[in-house]
Design an enzyme around this catalytic site. Structure first.
Site, PDB file in Angstrom:
ATOM      1  N   ASP A 102      -7.923  -5.599   0.072  1.00 50.06           N
ATOM      2  CA  ASP A 102      -8.391  -6.446  -1.029  1.00 50.06           C
ATOM      3  C   ASP A 102      -8.003  -7.910  -0.887  1.00 50.06           C
ATOM      4  OD1 ASP A 102      -9.587  -4.380  -2.466  1.00 50.06           O
ATOM      5  OD2 ASP A 102      -7.632  -3.723  -3.180  1.00 50.06           O
ATOM      6  N   HIS A 156       0.858  -1.184   0.000  1.00 48.54           N
ATOM      7  CA  HIS A 156       0.000   0.000   0.000  1.00 48.54           C
ATOM      8  C   HIS A 156       0.888   1.226   0.000  1.00 48.54           C
ATOM      9  CE1 HIS A 156      -3.193   2.759   1.157  1.00 48.54           C
ATOM     10  NE2 HIS A 156      -4.019   1.829   0.720  1.00 48.54           N
TER      11      HIS A 156
HETATM   12  N1  ACO Z   1       4.249  -7.609  -4.797  1.00 46.70           N
HETATM   13  C1  ACO Z   1       5.601  -7.596  -4.995  1.00 46.70           C
HETATM   14  N2  ACO Z   1       6.363  -6.464  -4.865  1.00 46.70           N
HETATM   15  C2  ACO Z   1       5.734  -5.342  -4.524  1.00 46.70           C
HETATM   16  C3  ACO Z   1       4.337  -5.294  -4.302  1.00 46.70           C
HETATM   17  C4  ACO Z   1       3.603  -6.494  -4.438  1.00 46.70           C
HETATM   18  N3  ACO Z   1       2.273  -6.509  -4.239  1.00 46.70           N
HETATM   19  N4  ACO Z   1       3.976  -4.032  -3.977  1.00 46.70           N
HETATM   20  C5  ACO Z   1       5.098  -3.307  -3.997  1.00 46.70           C
HETATM   21  N5  ACO Z   1       6.172  -4.088  -4.321  1.00 46.70           N
HETATM   22  C6  ACO Z   1       7.585  -3.674  -4.378  1.00 46.70           C
HETATM   23  C7  ACO Z   1       7.869  -2.838  -5.621  1.00 46.70           C
HETATM   24  O1  ACO Z   1       8.283  -3.638  -6.700  1.00 46.70           O
HETATM   25  C8  ACO Z   1       8.958  -1.930  -5.105  1.00 46.70           C
HETATM   26  O2  ACO Z   1      10.170  -2.660  -5.042  1.00 46.70           O
HETATM   27  P1  ACO Z   1      11.594  -1.919  -5.257  1.00 46.70           P
HETATM   28  O3  ACO Z   1      11.685  -0.906  -4.156  1.00 46.70           O
HETATM   29  O4  ACO Z   1      12.585  -3.010  -5.176  1.00 46.70           O
HETATM   30  O5  ACO Z   1      11.512  -1.285  -6.616  1.00 46.70           O
HETATM   31  C9  ACO Z   1       8.539  -1.629  -3.663  1.00 46.70           C
HETATM   32  O6  ACO Z   1       7.788  -2.797  -3.254  1.00 46.70           O
HETATM   33  C10 ACO Z   1       7.686  -0.386  -3.511  1.00 46.70           C
HETATM   34  O7  ACO Z   1       6.583  -0.501  -4.402  1.00 46.70           O
HETATM   35  P2  ACO Z   1       5.912   0.679  -5.193  1.00 46.70           P
HETATM   36  O8  ACO Z   1       5.246   0.155  -6.417  1.00 46.70           O
HETATM   37  O9  ACO Z   1       6.895   1.783  -5.382  1.00 46.70           O
HETATM   38  O10 ACO Z   1       4.834   1.139  -4.164  1.00 46.70           O
HETATM   39  P3  ACO Z   1       3.665   2.098  -4.466  1.00 46.70           P
HETATM   40  O11 ACO Z   1       3.382   2.818  -3.209  1.00 46.70           O
HETATM   41  O12 ACO Z   1       3.915   2.906  -5.684  1.00 46.70           O
HETATM   42  O13 ACO Z   1       2.450   1.101  -4.839  1.00 46.70           O
HETATM   43  C11 ACO Z   1       0.713  -0.444  -4.639  1.00 46.70           C
HETATM   44  C12 ACO Z   1       1.509   0.667  -3.937  1.00 46.70           C
HETATM   45  C13 ACO Z   1       0.228   0.043  -6.015  1.00 46.70           C
HETATM   46  C14 ACO Z   1      -0.532  -0.746  -3.801  1.00 46.70           C
HETATM   47  C15 ACO Z   1       1.594  -1.692  -4.786  1.00 46.70           C
HETATM   48  O14 ACO Z   1       1.994  -2.150  -3.502  1.00 46.70           O
HETATM   49  C16 ACO Z   1       0.915  -2.810  -5.561  1.00 46.70           C
HETATM   50  O15 ACO Z   1       0.989  -2.841  -6.789  1.00 46.70           O
HETATM   51  N6  ACO Z   1       0.234  -3.774  -4.846  1.00 46.70           N
HETATM   52  C17 ACO Z   1      -0.493  -4.814  -5.512  1.00 46.70           C
HETATM   53  C18 ACO Z   1      -1.834  -4.259  -6.018  1.00 46.70           C
HETATM   54  C19 ACO Z   1      -2.796  -4.019  -4.877  1.00 46.70           C
HETATM   55  O16 ACO Z   1      -2.992  -4.845  -4.011  1.00 46.70           O
HETATM   56  N7  ACO Z   1      -3.452  -2.839  -4.920  1.00 46.70           N
HETATM   57  C20 ACO Z   1      -4.475  -2.460  -3.939  1.00 46.70           C
HETATM   58  C21 ACO Z   1      -4.034  -1.296  -3.125  1.00 46.70           C
HETATM   59  S1  ACO Z   1      -5.161  -0.945  -1.848  1.00 46.70           S
HETATM   60  C22 ACO Z   1      -6.469  -0.219  -2.622  1.00 46.70           C
HETATM   61  O17 ACO Z   1      -6.376   0.439  -3.618  1.00 46.70           O
HETATM   62  C23 ACO Z   1      -7.713  -0.425  -2.003  1.00 46.70           C
END
Ligand code: ACO
Length: 429
Positions: A363, A306
C-alpha cells in the site's frame, strides 16, 4: 525427521501429527487435541494458526517471497495480465489459448449489471463511502441470480465467478459516477478488462476517455499484485462465510467489509492521507517518524509493516518501480512521492523499524500511482477489492470443492464473570 510432536500435559504424553506443506512448511495438527486432552490452543489474532490447507498462494514472509500457484509474483508482474492471473488463481493453471478466450468471453458477456440494479444506487447518500456501496451492491446482486442459491451454485460456478469478477468493476465505476453526480457509462465490448474499467470511470457521454497504454498497464499491474495473498483478514472472512455454504456473492461481500479497515485494504487510502498531512504541515517526514515510534501518539507509519512479511514486501518493490516509470512517462511530479521515498529511507535506518522488521508494504506506493491516474482517494480500497476478487473466488472454490469441508467455528477461552444471577429490573441500582 519425526512426523509427530509430543505434548506432555498433566503427566500424560500425547502425540500430535505433523503436517508438512509442499514448500516444507511445518504445522502441528491440533484438531483432535480437545477431545484427547480437554484443552484447546489459544492464539489471539490467529498469528500462529493455520486455518486450512490451501494450494493457491505461497508466501515466505522471512524471505519476501510471493507465488501464485507456484509462479513467482515477479514473473507474473513482468509477463502476465490481471485476467490471466485470475484464471491461474481460480483454476490452478495458466490457461491455454482456448481457455483464455472462453474466460475472456465470459467476462465480457457478463460485464453489465442487471438494469434494475441501477435503482439501488439512487438510495445511497452522495457522500457514502464506495466500499459500503460495493459491499451492499455485491450482496444485492445475488438477488438477481437465483441459481446462486442451492446445488445449482456448483454447476454454474464458471458463470458466477465471471459475473463477480466482471461486475465488481462495473459496480465500482457506477458508484464513483454516482457519488460525483455523473451519468453512468456502460462497458464497451471491444475493451479489455482494465481499459473498460477506466472507460466506465472517466469517459463521458459525449467524449471517450483517452486510454493511454502506460496507464492501463499500471492499473492492470495493481490489480494483478493484489489478486491474492493467502489467509489475510478478508480472505479468511470469505472462507469463514463460505464455510457455512453461503453463496459466492454473499461471501465476497463479507470480504469487502473486512478489506475496508485501515489496518488492511484501507491502508492505501490512509497512506495518501498521511502523506498529504505531512506535506501540508511542512514536515519533511522526520517529525512524523518520531510520532509513529511513540505508542501514545496514536499514529502509525501507514503502509509499513505486515503480519507475515518480515522482509521487504515483494509487491512493494514491483509497485515502487512501476510508480517511477508511470510518473516519468506521464511527465508528472508528485510531492507526495518525494515524501514517501524520504520516509522510507529514513524509516529503514531507524532502529525502531529495523528491530520490528517493519518494511513498506504493497500500500505504500500504490496510492501514488492511483493518484497519477486520477482515481480519487476514497476509491483506492475499491481498486484493491476489484483486484482481490479472483483470490476470494479461488478460496471460495477450494472450500466448495473440498468433500471434507466443515463449517469454520473457532473456540475461545471465556474470561467473563461467573456465578451471576438474574436480577429483576426493579431491584437493579
Ligand atoms: N508504524 C509504527 N509501528 C508499527 C507499525 C507501523 N506501521 N506496524 C507495526 N508497528 C509496531 C507495533 O506498534 C508493535 O510494536 P511493539 O512490539 O513495540 O508493541 C510491533 O511493530 C508489531 O506490530 P503489530 O501491530 O503487533 O503487528 P501486526 O502483525 O499485528 O500488524 C499491521 C500488522 C496491521 C499491518 C501493522 O504493521 C500496521 O498497522 N501497519 C500499518 C497499516 C498498514 O499498512 N496496513 C496494510 C497491511 S498490508 C495489507 O493489508 C494489504
Amino acid at each position: 525427521m519425526s512426523n509427530v510432536a509430543k505434548l506432555e500435559l498433566e503427566g500424560k504424553v500425547y502425540e500430535l501429527p505433523i503436517v508438512v506443506g509442499t514448500e516444507g512448511e511445518k504445522a502441528i495438527d491440533v484438531s483432535a487435541l480437545r477431545s484427547a486432552t480437554g484443552h484447546i490452543t489459544s492464539d489471539d489474532g490467529y498469528g500462529n494458526t493455520g486455518s486450512c490447507n490451501s494450494a493457491i498462494t505461497f508466501i515466505d514472509g522471512e524471505k519476501g517471497i510471493l507465488r501464485y500457484r507456484g509462479i513467482p509474483i515477479e514473473e507474473l508482474a513482468e509477463q502476465s495480465t490481471f485476467v490471466e492471473a485470475a484464471y491461474l488463481l481460480i483454476y490452478g493453471h495458466l490457461p491455454n489459448s482456448d481457455e483464455m478466450k472462453r474466460f475472456s468471453d465470459l467476462l465480457t458477456k457478463n460485464e453489465n449489471i442487471h438494469e434494475d440494479m441501477k435503482h439501488h444506487f439512487e438510495g445511497f447518500p452522495a457522500n457514502a463511502h464506495p466500499m459500503a456501496i460495493l459491499s451492499a451492491m455485491i450482496n444485492a446482486s445475488s438477488c438477481f441470480y437465483p441459481g446462486l442459491m442451492g446445488p445449482a451454485n456448483k454447476a454454474r460456478f464458471d458463470i458466477h465467478a465471471a459475473r463477480l469478477i466482471s461486475q465488481v468493476r462495473t459496480i465500482a465505476a457506477f458508484s464513483y459516477r454516482k457519488s460525483h453526480g455523473l451519468p453512468t457509462i456502460y462497458p464497451k465490448r471491444q475493451y479489455k478488462y482494465t481499459a473498460n474499467f477506466l472507460h466506465m470511470m472517466f469517459s463521458d457521454i459525449y467524449e471517450d476517455y483517452e486510454l493511454k497504454p502506460e496507464v492501463v498497464k499500471a492499473l492492470d499491474l495493481i490489480f494483478l499484485l493484489h489478486a491474492d495473498h493467502e489467509q489475510n483478514c478478508s480472505t479468511s472472512t470469505v472462507r469463514m462465510v463460505a464455510s457455512s455454504q453461503a453463496n459466492m456473492f454473499a461471501s465476497a461481500a463479507a470480504g469487502v467489509c473486512a478489506l475496508w479497515g485501515p489496518l488492511h485494504g484501507g491502508a492505501n487510502q490512509a497512506v495518501i492521507e498521511m502523506l498529504g498531512q505531512i506535506h501540508r504541515s511542512g514536515d519533511d517526514g522526520s517529525r512524523f517518524i518520531q510520532a509513529a515510534k511513540d505508542k501514545n501518539s496514536g499514529q502509525r507509519l501507514m503502509g509499513f509493516g505486515h503480519r507475515v512479511y518480515k522482509n521487504y514486501d515483494p509487491r512493494a518493490r514491483i509497485i515502487k518501480k512501476a510508480c517511477d516509470e508511470l510518473l516519468n512517462s506521464m511527465h508528472v511530479t508528485d510531492p507526495l512521492l518525494d515524501i514517501a521515498k524520504r520516509l522510507e529511507e529514513a524509516a529503514l535506518k531507524e532502529s525502531y523499524f529495523i528491530e520490528r522488521k517493519l518494511y513498506p508494504n504493497v500500500d505504500f506506493y500504490s496510492g501514488i500511482i492511483m493518484r497519477a491516474i486520477g482515481i480519487p482517494t476514497e476509491m483506492f480500497t475499491v481498486i484493491f477489492a476489484i483486484g482481490r476478487m479472483p483470490g476470494w473466488i479461488a478460496n471460495f472454490k477450494e472450500i466448495m470443492d473440498d468433500p471434507k469441508a466443515r463449517i469454520y467455528r473457532p473456540r475461545q477461552v471465556y474470561v467473563g464473570p461467573v456465578g451471576q444471577r438474574y436480577t429483576p429490573i426493579a431491584q437493579r441500582k
